[in-house]
Scaffold this active site. Structure first.
Site, PDB file in Angstrom:
ATOM      1  N   LYS A 142       0.958  -1.025   0.137  1.00  0.00           N
ATOM      2  CA  LYS A 142       0.248   0.025  -0.221  1.00  0.00           C
ATOM      3  C   LYS A 142       0.884   1.212   0.081  1.00  0.00           C
ATOM      4  CE  LYS A 142      -3.863   1.694   2.765  1.00  0.00           C
ATOM      5  NZ  LYS A 142      -4.673   1.768   4.045  1.00  0.00           N
ATOM      6  N   SER A 152      -9.643   1.583   3.384  1.00  0.00           N
ATOM      7  CA  SER A 152      -8.754   2.483   2.298  1.00  0.00           C
ATOM      8  C   SER A 152      -7.820   1.600   1.696  1.00  0.00           C
ATOM      9  CB  SER A 152      -8.069   3.382   3.276  1.00  0.00           C
ATOM     10  OG  SER A 152      -7.200   2.671   4.147  1.00  0.00           O
ATOM     11  N   SER A 195      -9.607  -0.902   7.491  1.00  0.00           N
ATOM     12  CA  SER A 195      -9.213  -0.601   6.211  1.00  0.00           C
ATOM     13  C   SER A 195      -8.364  -1.878   5.454  1.00  0.00           C
ATOM     14  CB  SER A 195      -8.199   0.498   5.959  1.00  0.00           C
ATOM     15  OG  SER A 195      -8.820   1.757   5.927  1.00  0.00           O
TER      16      SER A 195
HETATM   17  N1  GLN Z   1     -13.062   3.733   7.020  1.00  0.00           N
HETATM   18  C1  GLN Z   1     -12.251   4.058   8.331  1.00  0.00           C
HETATM   19  C2  GLN Z   1     -11.806   5.579   7.974  1.00  0.00           C
HETATM   20  O1  GLN Z   1     -12.226   6.017   7.087  1.00  0.00           O
HETATM   21  C3  GLN Z   1     -10.971   3.067   8.623  1.00  0.00           C
HETATM   22  C4  GLN Z   1     -10.011   3.756   7.468  1.00  0.00           C
HETATM   23  C5  GLN Z   1      -8.716   2.872   7.987  1.00  0.00           C
HETATM   24  O2  GLN Z   1      -8.698   1.785   8.386  1.00  0.00           O
HETATM   25  N2  GLN Z   1      -7.590   3.121   7.718  1.00  0.00           N
HETATM   26  O3  GLN Z   1     -11.122   5.995   8.926  1.00  0.00           O
END
Ligand code: GLN
Length: 486
Positions: free
Chosen positions: A77, A152, A176
């Site tokens: 990532k 994400s 994410s």
């Molecule tokens: N969807 C969650 C957020 O928007 C988690 C994001 C993540 O785990 N980086 O913060």
């Protein structure tokens, strides 16, 4: 070759049945054909990858020792620092940022002789649940190109599902890794907070962030965890191995757990779509046939997880993102006349809308006068949620729940409604607040043929058991074998 798991590929490379160069060429052929549609990668490194693959093939032929991932094409990532290419976090502010060092997890992949083929798209600074917040490009779900990958770590999940790598790293602050894994029909593991070093992972919510693998099987997840787990003196929150030893996660993986006791939280699951609930019920039945006892528990504070998370995560983000000031890193506005303007205009020009929203929210929650009402209150709720888990794990070894209330939703469906988007994290966030590990594994398909994920949570530092429990299910089912058509 594409249907091989990472461990199967590794073994074939080691046995000389296929070369690493061949495997990497096959991946780059897929990338060439599919990337124009899928868009999983922000950058790819064909020449370097093939060079590294050739070197590993040579070492294998010479009978020299090689690492645990020798020759296997993997993706990372783009919020993990690498000395090669840029580390963008899918943000315009870091578009041209070149890190002076590798993240520890990346360094460990390299030491294990993995071949890093590219860096994957994500929501900007890992803020989002669909990868639509990327400031650099679009990624679509390989199962249905009109749908999101989840986020994400959507690029990593799409790359694994789409045959664009054999395994990938993601990061999970509130789901994410697990949520995109479930949307893309692959396996995503968020390890215990502190199990994997965060050194070189660009910080979003430092008390919640954790790196973990996205793979096509549970066995690959264990293999990847073997490579990346462990204490790192450069990350003070990585846990001392004398306190929580790292084990060989592959060693007992295929041994089912006897007298397994699993819990479900019925009143919490009602928010999920019917087909998701049905897949969960079917999964529970499979565990019952495998001899597990399934009990019902109640975790009264889970309903407050989203509210607490969006205060804590944004508070930490507002502080972590203060470093992007147009001076230390990345984009600097050309329209600035003084140093205050360098700061404000650089940030105004290069941060996306969601990132700005969260910086404002977090700054507000931390401001004097509101600190007690929001931030401190959220920390108290976090403790109550942690206590819910401690109590629950006195009665069971694992908790089953959905990963997300729905399967992959349509592109554009939620992107203009942040609250709706935040609600899609309802099942994943609590694990980050409590610091415990969680895994998402494929457990079904809905009427649109979209994958559905099963989430399994277990006590801190019990990844060995968590993976075994997940593996028990995988052995009984074929969901993980199905791949999207191209
Ligand atoms: N969807 C969650 C957020 O928007 C988690 C994001 C993540 O785990 N980086 O913060």
């Amino acid at each position: 070759m594409e249907n091989l798991s990472a461990i199967q590929l590794r073994d074939k490379i080691a046995a000389g049945e296929v070369s690493s160069v061949e495997a990497n060429e096959a991946i780059f052929k897929n990338i060439e054909e599919r990337e124009p549609v899928v868009g999983a990668y922000i950058s790819t490194y064909r020449d370097n990858a093939l060079e590294k693959a050739a070197e590993i093939d040579k070492r294998l032929t010479a009978g020299e020792p090689t690492g645990e991932l020798a020759g296997v094409p993997v993706a990372v990532k783009d919020n993990m620092c690498t000395t090669f290419g840029a580390t963008t976090c899918a943000s315009k502010i870091l578009e041209n940022f070149h890190a002076p060092y590798n993240a520890t997890a990346v360094e460990k992949l390299i030491s294990a002789d993995a071949v890093i083929v590219g860096k994957t798209n994500m929501d900007e600074f890992a803020m989002g649940s669909s990868t639509e917040n990327s400031g650099l490009k679009k990624t679509v779900n390989p199962w249905d190109n009109t749908r999101v990958t989840g986020g994400s770590s959507g690029g990593s999940a799409a790359a694994v599902a789409g045959g664009l790598c054999f395994a990938a790293l993601g990061s999970d602050t509130g789901g994410s890794i697990r949520q995109p894994a479930s949307f893309c029909g692959v396996v995503g593991l968020k390890p215990t907070y502190g199990r994997v070093s965060r050194f070189g992972l660009v910080a979003y919510g430092s008390s919640l962030d954790q790196i973990g693998p996205i793979t096509s099987t549970v066995t690959d997840s264990a293999l990847m965890l073997n490579v990346i787990a462990g204490h790192d003196s450069r990350d003070s929150t990585s846990v001392d191995e004398t306190i929580a030893p790292v084990c060989d996660y592959l060693e007992k993986l295929d041994e089912p757990l006897e007298k397994l006791k699993i819990a479900v939280v019925p009143e919490f699951n009602v928010g999920a779509e019917e087909q998701v609930q049905k897949a969960l019920t079917d999964a529970i039945d499979i565990y019952k046939t495998l001899g597990a006892e399934v009990i019902e528990i109640n975790m009264p504070h889970l309903d407050y997880a989203i509210a607490a998370y969006y205060v804590i995560a944004t508070a930490e983000a507002s502080s972590n993102l203060a470093r992007y000031d147009g001076v230390h890193y990345g984009h600097r506005s050309e329209k600035a006349d003084d140093y205050i303007e360098i700061y404000s205009k650089s940030r105004a020009e290069a941060f996306g809308q969601e990132v700005k929203r969260r910086i404002m929210l977090g700054t507000y929650a931390l401001s004097s006068g509101y600190y007690d009402a929001y931030y401190l209150k959220a920390l108290k709720v976090r403790n109550l949620i942690r206590a819910d888990f401690t109590k629950a794990f006195e009665k069971c070894e694992a908790i089953l729940m959905p990963v997300s209330p729905t399967a992959a939703f349509k592109i554009g469906e939620k992107v203009d409604d942040p609250l709706k988007m935040y609600l899609s994290d309802i099942y994943t966030i609590a694990a980050n607040l409590a610091g415990i590990p969680g895994i998402s594994i494929p457990c079904g398909f809905d009427d649109n043929d979209l994958p559905i994920g099963l989430q399994i949570l277990s006590p801190a530092f019990t990844e060995d058991k968590l993976l075994r429990i997940a593996r028990m299910f995988e052995k009984e089912t074929d969901y993980h074998r199905k791949r999207p058509d191209f």
